[in-house]
Write an enzyme that holds these catalytic residues in place. Structure first.
Site, PDB file in Angstrom:
ATOM      1  CG  ASP A 552      37.654 136.261  38.941  1.00 38.28           C
ATOM      2  OD1 ASP A 552      38.706 136.741  38.487  1.00 38.28           O
ATOM      3  OD2 ASP A 552      37.505 135.969  40.140  1.00 38.28           O
ATOM      4  CD  GLU A 639      47.686 132.227  32.753  1.00 40.78           C
ATOM      5  OE1 GLU A 639      46.631 132.881  32.857  1.00 40.78           O
ATOM      6  OE2 GLU A 639      48.746 132.570  33.300  1.00 40.78           O
ATOM      7  CG  ASP A 640      48.395 135.487  29.423  1.00 43.28           C
ATOM      8  OD1 ASP A 640      49.466 135.128  29.942  1.00 43.28           O
ATOM      9  OD2 ASP A 640      47.951 136.649  29.523  1.00 43.28           O
TER      10      ASP A 640
END
Length: 717
Positions: A552, A639-640
């Site tokens: 975001d 996580e990526d």
């Protein structure tokens, strides 16, 4: 000499600003067509607009919805689910029929096969030809078959109908002042002139059969807003004019008339050549040889809220609807993102802005040069070298022109002291004035380049094999980043291919949907635990195959997003994103600069990456990834990185990731102080630890490297 050098330097400075601005602000494909076609002739910017054609479905002509609401899927292609427009200039150009735009569609049905006839703007002759495309899946996809009719004059509005087991076409031919009827010799590509049925420059003409007579509706080219009617026993004529001709206040035709629930309806459009956004429908209440009466009825095709970024965001003007054998109705509508004359308008404004910048430089030279000098009086009055007689003195005294010239010289010589102080380079006020003039010139330069070089400003989705699609935009956030989210949703919801925005809410009180200004549906999924693994939770409510995971705090142009989506659709088995990384044998995490120095990458950050929702999320939530997910929770990071290792493990030696270069991107978290990775050194330390852990679990990435610039599109340099 110094003033001359300053004068030249100003031009050089503004030229440098123009080049830099164009390089930074506009994608590299502007002005090129090789990204959409092997032909360099098609899809050029056209002053008539950028028309394309969409498909709508419904249970009646008055309940039609765009194809993207139906969620048409075909698993063998990443172009699905299909979205409007289904036919564009790219569709034809890729098939070897160069086109600037397609418009004015008409349907003809043979069994389960649909044929679409339409106006094709030929970029070579710059006039309309009649093209034809075929669909065998109820209009979801269309295969261009070629040019059905090509005459030395402009053709459009290809009204096609059946009569006595023959197929006829009545296109608009107002340029030659005739209304012509053609008969299919070898349907759908070969047609022969049957006869000229009216010697009149009619536009947008249609024929309907009603109560034993055939009725021809059209408008004279000289009076677009007036409807004219003729009647005959057969479509071949002879035609007799209606007693009420011309029918004032009757909008020109916008398509084929249709019958629904026993009522006859006529399709209309705006009463001008500029058209309007909405199609009009008129219920015909009386149609006889003596009387004609119609009344407008409510009709509203579902339109996009994306404005110019929608394929029909500015206007539409043709609508054709037919009922299929299944009982379902299908409608074809053309739409445009820009108005007629937009190209000339932008060139005019751009040229005026550049002329303004040049004028400023000239004025600077005038201020710093000419007005700092004293104008000799001999420049203003006639100077006599000889003996001055009384007659000459009297002339100088009484002449109105001489008096005005003296006053002008006097004023010019009084002005320089004021201007000298205003633009004096050695004074604070003078430097401020010169600086403001230079800034104004730079702004005018950028505005001029934007209008001339930057296109219409409307983003058209990139097609793949002639079709467009949509994706779900997913972002993970929490309460402290609400201001980021509001800006994010407002911007990205206007991107053409975004179908829905999914907000994964990790912590705090979620906002009300009314707080978010969005042009597409927004769904907030509130998570029970604050975990980065939530980003890839399986979500059966996602309606698209493609998901763009985008943080975001990343702001990029819509065109950059559209480019990435097109590349992913070519390689749906890969992670396709905008932030490349290279992991070598040291297992130390580094920024993009490290990948650039090694001229290759082997990882794409999923903070800005496209992926197959079923494949990627299923892989991440699999038992195989359980230990990796636990480590992500432990570190609250990576996580990526984990998803990259999982992709690489599954792909074997094949390529698992694909890079797309953004034209520019802004990290808004730098202005807010709420970035998760605020401490760069600690962030990199954790990610290096992740690299070592995931290498042990899923194999190393260091033996993989893919070079930048490996694709023909040039978007991965």
């Amino acid at each position: 000499m110094r003033r001359f050098l300053f004068f030249v330097s100003c031009f050089g400075l503004f030229a440098l600003i123009a080049i830099t601005y164009a390089w930074l602000a506009f994608p590299p494909h502007i002005g090129r067509t090789d990204h959409v076609s092997s032909s360099s002739l098609g899809c050029r910017e056209d002053n008539e607009g950028s028309w394309s054609i969409g498909v709508f479905y419904g249970d009646s002509p008055f309940t039609l919805k765009p194809i993207e609401t139906i969620n048409v899927w075909r698993n063998e292609s990443a172009a699905w689910p299909v979205a409007n427009p289904v036919l564009t200039c790219v569709s034809l150009t890729n098939y070897g029929f160069p086109s600037n735009f397609v418009a004015g569609p008409f349907l003809y049905v043979q069994g389960d096969t649909l044929y679409m006839f339409f106006e094709n703007k030929n970029p070579i002759t710059m006039q309309g030809d009649i093209g034809v495309a075929q669909s065998t899946d109820k209009g979801a996809t269309w295969k261009p078959l070629g040019i059905a009719l090509d005459e030395p004059w402009h053709l459009s509005f290809p009204f096609v109908f059946n009569y006595n087991e023959q197929i006829y076409m009545m296109p608009e031919s107002n340029q030659i002042g005739e209304l012509r009827l053609y008969r299919a010799v070898n349907f759908p590509l070969t047609w022969k002139l049957e006869k000229v049925i009216l010697q009149k420059p009619l536009v947008d003409s249609t024929i309907l059969n009603h109560q034993g007579n055939y009725w021809l509706f059209g408008s004279d080219h000289s009076s677009f807003g007036h409807l004219e009617i003729w009647y005959s026993a057969t479509p071949l004529g002879p035609w007799k004019p209606h007693k009420k001709n011309p029918i004032h206040n009757g909008a020109r035709n916008g398509g084929r008339a249709f019958l629904h629930k026993g009522n006859l309806y006529r399709v209309g459009q705006a009463s001008s050549e500029s058209y309007e956004k909405k199609i009009r429908i008129y219920k015909i209440e009386i149609l006889s040889k003596e009387e004609y009466r119609e009344v407008q009825v409510p009709f509203d095709l579902e339109t996009s809220h994306k404005g110019q970024n929608s394929w029909n965001g500015v206007r539409q003007h043709r609508f054709d609807v037919l009922q299929l054998s299944s009982g379902e109705y299908i409608g074809l509508v053309d739409g445009d993102r820009v108005t007629s004359g937009d190209l000339v308008f932008r060139v005019f404004l751009g040229s005026a802005s550049l002329a303004g910048a040049i004028t400023l430089v000239v004025l600077l030279g005038f201020f710093l040069g000419i007005l700092n000098c004293i104008v000799p009086s001999t420049w203003c009055v006639k100077y006599y070298k000889g003996k001055r007689t009384d007659a000459v003195l009297n002339l100088e005294t009484t002449s109105f022109v001489s008096e005005q010239l003296r006053r002008m010289c006097s004023r010019l010589n009084r002005v320089p002291p004021f201007l000298r102080g205003l633009v004096k380079p050695n004074s604070t006020f003078g430097r401020l004035t010169l600086g403001l003039l230079l800034v104004l010139g730079a702004l005018l330069t950028c505005v001029g380049i934007s209008y001339i070089y930057g296109g219409s400003g409307a983003v058209l989705p990139y097609t793949l094999r002639g079709h467009v699609s949509q994706f779900t935009l997913a972002t993970m956030t929490y309460d402290a980043r609400l201001w980021n989210l509001k800006m994010y949703v407002k911007h990205y919801s206007r991107c053409p291919s975004v179908k829905e925005i999914l907000v994964i809410w990790n912590k705090g009180q979620p906002p009300e949907l009314t707080e978010l200004d969005s042009a597409v549906p927004v769904r907030i999924r509130v998570e029970k635990l604050n975990s980065l693994n939530n980003r890839f939770n399986i979500d059966p409510l996602i309606k698209t195959r493609a998901v763009l995971e985008l943080d975001d705090d990343i702001m990029m142009p819509c065109d950059t997003i559209e480019k990435g989506f097109r590349v992913w659709r070519e390689y749906p088995e890969r992670l396709v994103g905008y932030y490349p990384r290279f992991v070598d044998e040291t297992m130390s995490y580094s920024a993009e600069k490290f990948a650039r120095s090694h001229k290759g990458y082997n990882m794409i950050l999923t903070g800005a990456a496209f992926m197959d929702v079923g494949f990627a999320f299923g892989l991440y939530q699999s038992e195989k990834a359980r230990l990796g997910r636990e480590f992500v929770d432990e570190q609250f990071n990576c996580e990526d990185v984990l998803l990259n290792f999982l992709y690489a493990n599954v792909s074997g030696l094949g390529k698992a990731v694909e890079y797309v270069r953004p034209s520019f991107a802004i990290d808004t978290s730098k202005f807010s102080g709420v970035a998760i990775s605020g401490n760069t050194n600690d962030h990199y330390r954790k990610r290096s630890k992740c690299l070592r852990r995931f290498s042990d679990l899923y194999g190393s990435l260091s033996d993989r490297r893919w070079e930048f610039g490996g694709r023909k599109d040039g978007w991965d340099l």
